[in-house]
Structures are given as C-alpha cells and as structure tokens.
Design a protein around this motif. Structure first.
Motif, PDB file in Angstrom:
ATOM      1  N   LEU A 451     -59.314  42.401  -8.860  1.00 36.55           N
ATOM      2  CA  LEU A 451     -59.501  41.314  -9.811  1.00 36.55           C
ATOM      3  C   LEU A 451     -58.252  41.112 -10.665  1.00 36.55           C
ATOM      4  N   ALA A 452     -57.594  42.209 -11.041  1.00 39.68           N
ATOM      5  CA  ALA A 452     -56.354  42.111 -11.820  1.00 39.68           C
ATOM      6  C   ALA A 452     -55.291  41.363 -11.023  1.00 39.68           C
ATOM      7  N   PHE A 453     -55.216  41.632  -9.711  1.00 39.81           N
ATOM      8  CA  PHE A 453     -54.261  40.917  -8.871  1.00 39.81           C
ATOM      9  C   PHE A 453     -54.603  39.433  -8.813  1.00 39.81           C
ATOM     10  N   GLY A 454     -55.907  39.129  -8.787  1.00 40.13           N
ATOM     11  CA  GLY A 454     -56.333  37.731  -8.799  1.00 40.13           C
ATOM     12  C   GLY A 454     -55.896  37.025 -10.069  1.00 40.13           C
ATOM     13  N   PHE A 455     -56.027  37.693 -11.199  1.00 41.91           N
ATOM     14  CA  PHE A 455     -55.576  37.111 -12.469  1.00 41.91           C
ATOM     15  C   PHE A 455     -54.065  36.873 -12.458  1.00 41.91           C
ATOM     16  N   LEU A 486     -55.824  30.389 -14.865  1.00 40.35           N
ATOM     17  CA  LEU A 486     -56.492  31.555 -15.436  1.00 40.35           C
ATOM     18  C   LEU A 486     -57.967  31.266 -15.708  1.00 40.35           C
ATOM     19  N   LEU A 487     -58.261  30.097 -16.292  1.00 40.08           N
ATOM     20  CA  LEU A 487     -59.658  29.757 -16.584  1.00 40.08           C
ATOM     21  C   LEU A 487     -60.476  29.620 -15.305  1.00 40.08           C
ATOM     22  N   SER A 488     -59.861  29.100 -14.237  1.00 40.59           N
ATOM     23  CA  SER A 488     -60.561  28.995 -12.944  1.00 40.59           C
ATOM     24  C   SER A 488     -60.964  30.370 -12.447  1.00 40.59           C
ATOM     25  N   MET A 489     -60.035  31.307 -12.544  1.00 37.23           N
ATOM     26  CA  MET A 489     -60.301  32.674 -12.088  1.00 37.23           C
ATOM     27  C   MET A 489     -61.365  33.338 -12.956  1.00 37.23           C
ATOM     28  N   VAL A 490     -61.270  33.157 -14.265  1.00 33.46           N
ATOM     29  CA  VAL A 490     -62.256  33.756 -15.178  1.00 33.46           C
ATOM     30  C   VAL A 490     -63.647  33.210 -14.886  1.00 33.46           C
ATOM     31  N   MET A 520     -56.327  33.306  -4.791  1.00 31.61           N
ATOM     32  CA  MET A 520     -55.512  32.393  -3.987  1.00 31.61           C
ATOM     33  C   MET A 520     -55.815  30.936  -4.345  1.00 31.61           C
ATOM     34  N   ILE A 521     -57.114  30.615  -4.452  1.00 34.36           N
ATOM     35  CA  ILE A 521     -57.508  29.243  -4.803  1.00 34.36           C
ATOM     36  C   ILE A 521     -57.038  28.906  -6.215  1.00 34.36           C
TER      37      ILE A 521
END
Length: 558
Positions: A451-455, A486-490, A520-521
C-alpha cells in the motif's frame, strides 16, 4: 546451546554494533544529519541503499507470500526489482545533480511553490508512516518468537534501538549502520538457503536447487510441490489464480512506487558526485539481486517442508517449533474433525491450520531442523532488515518536518543548531508514532508495504518524472496531479481494503484491480490531471525551464 541463548548472543552483538556505529558517526551538522555530509563512497552507499530498500517485507514477508501464493506472489518480486531499475536509470542521477536534501525540496524548488512543497511533505509523511508500520510489525514478529515476548513488547524494544541510532546519528549514523545491517541480513538469508537446498536437492546453490530434482528421486522439486498443493485443494503452485490485469497492475504499482519512495531516493543525495550516484545504484542492484534471486527458492523449499511436516500429523506430536509459534498467535490449529490430526487444506471448511505468511522465512530453519545458531542468525537478519528500513523512513519523516516545513517555510531564519534539534525531536516523535502503527498494523507486513508503494506511485512518481523530463510542467499541474492521485488511492484503499463504506468482495474491484494494484491507476490519473492542467495554465518561468534543461545534460557537454 538452545535457540534462545543463541538469539540473545547474536541479537546482542548486532545491536551493540549498531549502537557503536551511532556513537562513532554522530551527526554534528544538518548536512550530516540529512545526507551524511554528502561524502559516502559508492560501494558503501550501494550496500546502505540495498539494506534501506530490502525491508522486513523483502526479508520476512516476500518469500512467505510467494510460498503461499505461488506464481501469483512473484508480482512482488517483479515489481520491487523492476522498480529499482527504473529508479536507478530515470531518477537517481538527475536528482543527485539537483543537489537538494529531500524529495519535497526538489518538488518545492522545481515547481517554484511552497504549496507544492507542503503537498509533497504530506505525501512523504503518508507514504513513510504506511511503510514504517510494516517494519515495526516485522520487528515485533521476530521478538515475539525468538525472545518469547509478546509482539507489542517486541515493538517497544525495536523503538528503543531505532530511536537511539536514528536520532543520534541521523543519515550519517544510519548509512554506516545500514552497511552493517546489509552484511548481517544477507548472510542470515543465504545460510539457511544453502543448507536446505543441499538437503532437498543436493545442490548448495538455491537458485539451481529450485530447478533440480529432489535427492534420491526422479521428481523435480516444483513438480512435487505442484502435486502436493493440488492434492490438498490449493491452486497449483506454478499456476496463478490472479487475473492478468491484476498481476500487471500490482507489478506496475510496485515498480512506479519503488521509483517514488522518498527514503530510497534520498540515498542518492549522500554521494559526492552524479557519477557516484550511478555507480552506487549499480552496486545496490547487485546486492539486492542476491536476496531477490534466492527468495523464490526459499519459498519453494519451506512450502514443501511445511506440508510434509504438519499435514496428517498428530497435533500432540507436533515439533517444538510449532508450539512456540502458536504462542505468538501467528499459527493456529482448530481440530474440526475431532481426530487429533492436523489437516491442512485449501478448502476453508475442512482446513484446520491457519498460518501467517510472515512466519515462513523465520520458521524456515526450524522446520528444516537446522542448527540452533542458524535459527538465531535468521532472527538477527530479520531485525536488521526491519530496523534498517525503519531508520531510513524515520529520517524522511524527520527531515520533512524540520527541513521542508520548519526551515523552508515556517522559520526560514532558524539557526543550524536549532534545525538539528528540531530534526532530532521530530525523529523522536516519529519513532513513537511508528511504534503505534507497528502495534496496530492494517495487515501483514508485505501487504502494508504494498500500500505504501501504491501511495508513492500515486503521488510522487509523476511529479518527479515530469519535473525532470518536461520543461512545460508547471506548479498548477503538479499540485493538482499529486492531490488527485493521492486522494484516488486513499479512497480506493478505504473502500476496498478497509470496507469503510460497507462490505466488499473482489468482484466489486474496479477493472478487477486489487487495492495493492490500484496505485497504477492512481498514477495514470495523476499523470493525466498534471498534463491537462499544465496545458491550460501558464508555463513555468524561464529560469525554471533552464534549470530543467541543465538537469538533463551531463557535466562537460557544453
């Protein structure tokens, strides 16, 4: 000697080394605290970078994930390794040439905006705290088993050690501590791999053992493992169950996330020259490859040994390691059949054994009945991996607060002594907060780290890559992109990882992409927003465009 005695000895010796280095390399200035004075040799920086990057997720959890997920688990292997290549080729030399202390420093100056710097600080804090939670959890897992204390107590011990050398030595102390930690963790990972490869396949080289026949038979190791797993109702080990879309998304999210990790990027600011940044990146890749090419073999070895050791055996006759891991709560048995036998199965209704993937590497030498000193060595290696990365992350948090917020924005006239004090205080606060996340983690180590990598992919990577290679990219585009990404990922994480808005299933995932792969998205969304907004807003000042052009040209080309 018993395992616990060996553990006390080896952990005591390694911790003494870390503390001794912290005293020897005590930071006396902000430059030493932030970037080790900028004078670290490429070889030492390569080893420190490898240790910084190969966290508890790499040492403790990655082989465990591959062991349980089989083919599907290789997304972590491909993503993390590929991401480092991306970082070494596309980002590291240019950021070193820019010559700042931190990633928010680069973004603030490149996008000529204090607001952009603040957004980058917030992103750095979110990425670092998410990542450090996995490291402290790893520390707790090791201590809970090998020193026979509960996980929370293990986290407290880890906090005390990291607090000492991170707060005292800063980047200078952390760098040379990480050199020692790399030597310890790689030795600890490889020794049992050599032993077990020899036991199972007759080859002392694990990478060769993975593709070899089992000793005394004509059956290949992976062929036997496929047969064992399918007989027990699990997916065939060498065949994946994830969709190709999700495999691609997770791999890409981990790759781009690796290239955007602030605690890894800052390592390239510690060498004297741009050329040294390239050389140290090459060294680090070699050092990382030693563990990453061995992990699939370790995963297959331990999976085979685990199934043959526990399945169908009487619970009352389980080996000593089983009961000790049971006390940690990371392995449990429920006698559904009331026959006193352990039935390990891929069918949830009949399976009686629950195993946390985080114990696989740590329990590996015990399952294979290796000598006590090897078991203790693995414990000290797991601690080295978790503590090295935790220290790097805590430094990022510290510098984000003391340098990027305090020095660059709130109190620009603060003295160097005052800034150094603020850095140490913020590091101390960060250690305490990291301990809290370690005690209350949102999942097992590798999942939290993913998840950290995703952020990082959703926030930093587009801003950095566009900041280096696009003169037209402006502050409006970069800021909007980082915020939206960032908001999309959160949102996606809260929706599908923590079920904040109601229960969800994998069928509800957008495009069939898991939370670990959504980075990625979110990164693509960031890129599109950044490019679109910058196209409709004024171009950066000429001085900024010239600075970007200067970044991309090697010294001496004119």
């Amino acid at each position: 000697m018993e395992v616990q005695t060996w553990t006390y000895i080896l952990v005591g010796v390694t911790f003494s080394i870390y503390i001794g280095i912290a005293f020897w390399a005590k930071a006396g200035s902000t430059k030493e605290f932030y970037v080790a004075g900028g004078g670290v040799s490429p070889l030492a920086n390569g080893m420190a970078t490898a240790a910084d990057w190969m966290s508890a997720a790499s040492f403790i959890s990655m082989a465990g994930l591959i062991s349980f997920m089989g083919y599907d688990g290789t997304v972590y292997l491909m993503g993390w390794t590929g991401g480092y290549v991306l970082l070494a080729l596309l980002l590291a030399p240019y950021l070193r040439k820019f010559g700042k202390f931190t990633v928010p420093d680069f973004i603030g100056d490149r996008y000529y905006s204090q607001f952009a710097r603040t957004v980058a600080v917030i992103c750095a804090l979110i990425v670092s705290f998410t990542y450090v939670a996995g490291q402290m959890r790893g520390v707790g897992v090791v201590f809970s088993r090998f020193l026979e204390v509960d996980i929370n107590t293990g986290v407290y011990i880890g906090i005390a050690i990291v607090f000492f050398y991170a707060v005292l030595g800063g980047m200078k102390g952390i760098t040379y501590t990480q050199v020692a930690q790399y030597c310890i963790l790689i030795f600890a990972f490889m020794v049992p791999a050599f032993f077990i490869s020899m036991q199972l396949t007759g080859s002392p080289i694990p990478q060769i053992g993975l593709g070899s026949k089992i000793v005394g038979t004509d059956i290949y190791l992976l062929e036997k493992l496929d047969k064992l797993t399918t007989e027990l109702g699990f997916t065939e080990y060498t065949t994946g169950s994830k969709s190709m879309v999700d495999v691609f998304a997770i791999t890409a999210a981990l790759m781009f996330g690796t290239a955007g990790l602030p605690h890894v990027i800052v390592r390239f600011f510690t060498v004297p020259r741009v050329k040294d940044a390239r050389i140290s990146a090459g060294y680090a890749l070699l050092f990382i490859a030693v563990l990453y090419t061995t992990a699939p073999a370790v995963a297959a070895f331990v999976r085979t040994n685990l199934i043959e050791t526990v399945n169908g055996q009487a619970y009352s006759e389980m080996p000593d390691w089983f009961s000790k891991w049971e006390k940690t709560g990371l392995i449990s048995f429920e006698d559904k059949g009331a026959d006193g036998l352990v039935h390990y199965s891929g069918n949830a209704s009949t399976n009686e054994l629950t195993i946390d993937p985080d114990i696989i590497v740590l329990a590996n030498p015990e399952i294979a009945q290796l000598p006590a000193w090897v078991i203790a060595l693995v414990a000290s290696g797991g601690l080295a991996a978790a503590l090295s990365t935790a220290a790097g992350l805590l430094l990022v948090i510290s510098t984000a607060v003391s340098h990027d917020l305090l020095k660059k924005q709130l109190k620009p006239n603060i003295s160097e002594k005052g800034e150094l004090l603020a850095a140490r205080i913020s590091a101390a606060v960060a250690v305490i907060m990291a301990g809290y996340f370690g005690i209350n983690p949102p999942g097992f180590v590798a999942a939290v780290v993913a998840l950290a990598f995703g952020f990082a992919a959703a926030s930093f990577f587009p801003a950095i890559i566009l900041g280096i290679f696009s003169k037209r990219m402006n502050r409006e585009g970069a800021v909007c992109g980082m915020i939206v990404g960032l908001l999309s990922m959160v949102f996606y994480m809260l929706r599908f990882k923590f079920n904040l808005f109601g229960p969800t299933t994998p069928e509800d995932w957008w495009f069939g992409i898991s939370p670990e792969g959504f980075g990625m998205i979110a990164m693509i969304i960031n890129l599109l927003v950044s490019i679109t907004v910058s196209s409709f807003t004024p171009a950066p000042p000429i001085t900024v465009q010239e600075m970007v052009e200067h970044l991309r040209y090697p010294k001496g080309t004119g």
